[in-house]
Write an enzyme that holds these catalytic residues in place. Structure first.
Site, PDB file in Angstrom:
ATOM      1  N   HIS A  82       0.872  -1.176   0.000  1.00  0.00           N
ATOM      2  CA  HIS A  82       0.000   0.000   0.000  1.00  0.00           C
ATOM      3  C   HIS A  82       0.913   1.232   0.000  1.00  0.00           C
ATOM      4  O   HIS A  82       2.029   1.174   0.536  1.00  0.00           O
ATOM      5  CB  HIS A  82      -0.836  -0.050   1.285  1.00  0.00           C
ATOM      6  N   ASP A 108       3.196  -4.631   7.916  1.00  0.00           N
ATOM      7  CA  ASP A 108       1.946  -3.901   7.759  1.00  0.00           C
ATOM      8  C   ASP A 108       0.818  -4.926   7.956  1.00  0.00           C
ATOM      9  O   ASP A 108       0.551  -5.746   7.073  1.00  0.00           O
ATOM     10  CB  ASP A 108       1.908  -3.278   6.355  1.00  0.00           C
ATOM     11  N   GLN A 121      -4.304  -5.552   6.855  1.00  0.00           N
ATOM     12  CA  GLN A 121      -5.268  -6.511   6.287  1.00  0.00           C
ATOM     13  C   GLN A 121      -5.158  -7.900   6.934  1.00  0.00           C
ATOM     14  O   GLN A 121      -5.817  -8.839   6.475  1.00  0.00           O
ATOM     15  CB  GLN A 121      -5.070  -6.636   4.764  1.00  0.00           C
ATOM     16  N   LYS A 135     -10.630  -0.958  10.333  1.00  0.00           N
ATOM     17  CA  LYS A 135     -10.725  -2.141   9.462  1.00  0.00           C
ATOM     18  C   LYS A 135     -11.048  -3.397  10.271  1.00  0.00           C
ATOM     19  O   LYS A 135     -11.026  -4.502   9.749  1.00  0.00           O
ATOM     20  CB  LYS A 135      -9.405  -2.348   8.720  1.00  0.00           C
ATOM     21  N   CYS A 158      -4.710   2.382  -3.698  1.00  0.00           N
ATOM     22  CA  CYS A 158      -3.457   2.847  -3.089  1.00  0.00           C
ATOM     23  C   CYS A 158      -2.353   1.812  -3.257  1.00  0.00           C
ATOM     24  O   CYS A 158      -1.517   1.617  -2.362  1.00  0.00           O
ATOM     25  CB  CYS A 158      -3.636   3.166  -1.604  1.00  0.00           C
TER      26      CYS A 158
HETATM   27  N1  PLP Z   1      -1.794  -0.981   4.515  1.00  0.00           N
HETATM   28  C1  PLP Z   1      -2.690  -1.744   3.907  1.00  0.00           C
HETATM   29  C2  PLP Z   1      -2.311  -3.117   3.454  1.00  0.00           C
HETATM   30  C3  PLP Z   1      -3.982  -1.251   3.693  1.00  0.00           C
HETATM   31  O1  PLP Z   1      -4.878  -2.009   3.079  1.00  0.00           O
HETATM   32  C4  PLP Z   1      -4.304   0.056   4.144  1.00  0.00           C
HETATM   33  C5  PLP Z   1      -5.635   0.619   3.881  1.00  0.00           C
HETATM   34  O2  PLP Z   1      -6.358   0.202   3.032  1.00  0.00           O
HETATM   35  C6  PLP Z   1      -3.328   0.785   4.781  1.00  0.00           C
HETATM   36  C7  PLP Z   1      -2.081   0.244   4.967  1.00  0.00           C
HETATM   37  C8  PLP Z   1      -3.598   2.162   5.284  1.00  0.00           C
HETATM   38  O3  PLP Z   1      -4.578   2.132   6.273  1.00  0.00           O
HETATM   39  P1  PLP Z   1      -5.141   3.489   6.872  1.00  0.00           P
HETATM   40  O4  PLP Z   1      -5.779   4.221   5.735  1.00  0.00           O
HETATM   41  O5  PLP Z   1      -6.113   3.044   7.908  1.00  0.00           O
HETATM   42  O6  PLP Z   1      -3.977   4.213   7.413  1.00  0.00           O
END
Ligand code: PLP
Length: 413
Positions: free
Chosen positions: A128, A204, A207, A230, A370
């Protein structure tokens, strides 16, 4: 009574989510954008309402009843988060706004202290943007180097790339589960690979933490980040997990109130962990709401949630594979795929797909998610994406299929 093939009682769970009663265009909503954010159960909504109705006050400061109650609830949530991911203690849990802020905190606070000219940082093409951009900026500032692990055609990390890049590494930062391809990466193995080269391992977990049991001690990562919204929690609360010794060594990210022990004219000292990293008034309702969300998830059981999503994905892959002209991205084996299916209908832009699905009250996401480097890999500007959670069921997969067939009919493809 659960039917034999059911892992969790979806009908009962649905009753806890008032928004799932909504109708759109006269049709019952099918919410399939859980990778972007999840819906909130009544238990979470009520916990937040209860805070504002009965014990709203700023935390850590007052010695009066409301402040003490607010502080206790907020800090109880932190302990619950620590237990949920099996951290060693609450001191390793920093409340932030979201995964993005947590990753920025690492790149800023740890990165600026520890990264020097020519040091190497490794990430993957599956990330992301929040796990790409902070590193790009750090590398520019420090004249360091950024490397990537690429993707195989079926959406796995090309692990051979790891052995081709120059060593040593200072950081290896990677996603646990891809938000587009659904790929579940072998995190324990990747952490070991990082440590063997002397690098810190950052995961990260945006997910993964919402969807499967997570044990940070067992995985042995140095940092893990995730977002409350999430995982049934409210917006604006997220978590940075880090090993205590790293948090002790690092300098603070934001500074000011709450995060200090002593302030003199020209010098200050820092608060104990975890508050050293929490400057200013925190998101108290967010922390309390996240604690309640975790209670809800624990009551159902994370292993059962994972099993449920595995079944949904298996079923969805089988059903969607029968549709001619549907390109599905990412791995096909439910064992290594989270509840995320990205696809394109041949000859139709993903945004048109999502708009037509919306007319059928099937709510999915379309765009680059993203993850522009994933779009580049498959040479597409966008993908449609259906993502599942504990309140989705087989009937909804049928609705998804029928809506996609309608897209094909409308576009005559
Ligand atoms: N990392 C991953 C794999 C994501 O799917 C997301 C959001 O979709 C993020 C980071 C960023 O999350 P946030 O927008 O809650 O900061």
């Amino acid at each position: 009574m659960l039917k034999e093939y059911e892992v969790i009682d979806v009908k009962k769970i649905k009753n806890d989510f008032p928004i799932l009663n909504r109708k759109i265009n006269g049709k019952q909503i099918v919410y399939l954008d859980n990778a972007a954010t999840t819906q909130k159960p009544l238990q979470v909504i009520k916990a937040i309402e209860n805070y504002y109705m009965n014990f709203n006050a700023n935390v850590h400061r007052g010695v009066y009843t409301l402040a003490e109650e607010a502080t206790m609830e907020y800090e109880e949530s932190r302990k619950r988060v620590a237990k949920f991911i099996n951290a060693r203690s609450y001191e390793e849990i920093i409340f932030v706004r979201n995964s993005t802020e947590a990753l920025n905190l690492i790149a800023y606070a740890w990165g600026r202290k520890n990264i020097n000219e020519n040091d190497r940082i490794l990430i993957t093409q599956m990330e992301h943007h929040s796990n790409i951009v902070p590193w790009q900026i750090l590398v520019k500032e420090k004249k360091a180097k950024l490397d990537y692990i690429g993707l195989t055609e079926d959406g796995l990390l090309n692990q051979e790339d790891f052995y081709k890049i120059d060593k040593p590494l200072k950081v290896f930062s990677f996603t646990h589960v891809s938000n587009t391809l659904g790929t579940i990466n072998p995190v324990s193995k990747l952490v070991k690979m990082a440590h063997e080269t002397g690098a810190l391992a950052i995961i990260d977990g945006a997910q993964s933490v919402p969807h499967m049991p997570i044990n940070v001690k067992e995985i042995d990562c140095d940092f893990m980040v995730f977002s409350g919204h999430k995982m049934l929690g409210p917006m604006g609360i997220g978590v940075l997990y880090a090993k205590k010794e790293i948090l002790e060594e690092m300098d603070p990210f934001l500074t000011g109130g709450e995060m200090i022990k002593e302030v003199d004219f020209y010098e200050s000292t820092w608060n104990e962990l975890p508050w050293k990293y929490e400057a200013g008034t925190p998101n108290v309702e967010g922390g309390i709401g996240l604690g309640e969300a975790i209670k809800y998830l624990e009551n159902i059981g994370m292993d059962r949630i994972r099993e449920h999503e595995k079944k949904l994905v298996k079923e969805a892959l089988e059903i969607l594979s029968e549709i001619k002209g549907l390109q599905i991205y990412g791995p096909r084996e439910p064992e290594i795929k989270g509840g995320v299916i990205a696809f394109n209908v041949e000859g139709v832009h993903a945004h048109d797909v999502a708009s037509i699905l919306d007319q059928e009250a099937v709510e999915i996401r379309a765009g680059h998610h993203c993850a522009k480097l994933v779009m580049k890999k498959y040479n597409v500007p966008a993908m449609a994406r259906a993502s599942f959670y504990l309140y989705n069921d087989s009937e909804e997969i049928q609705r998804l299929k029928e809506a996609i067939l309608l897209v094909k009919k409308i576009f005559n493809v």
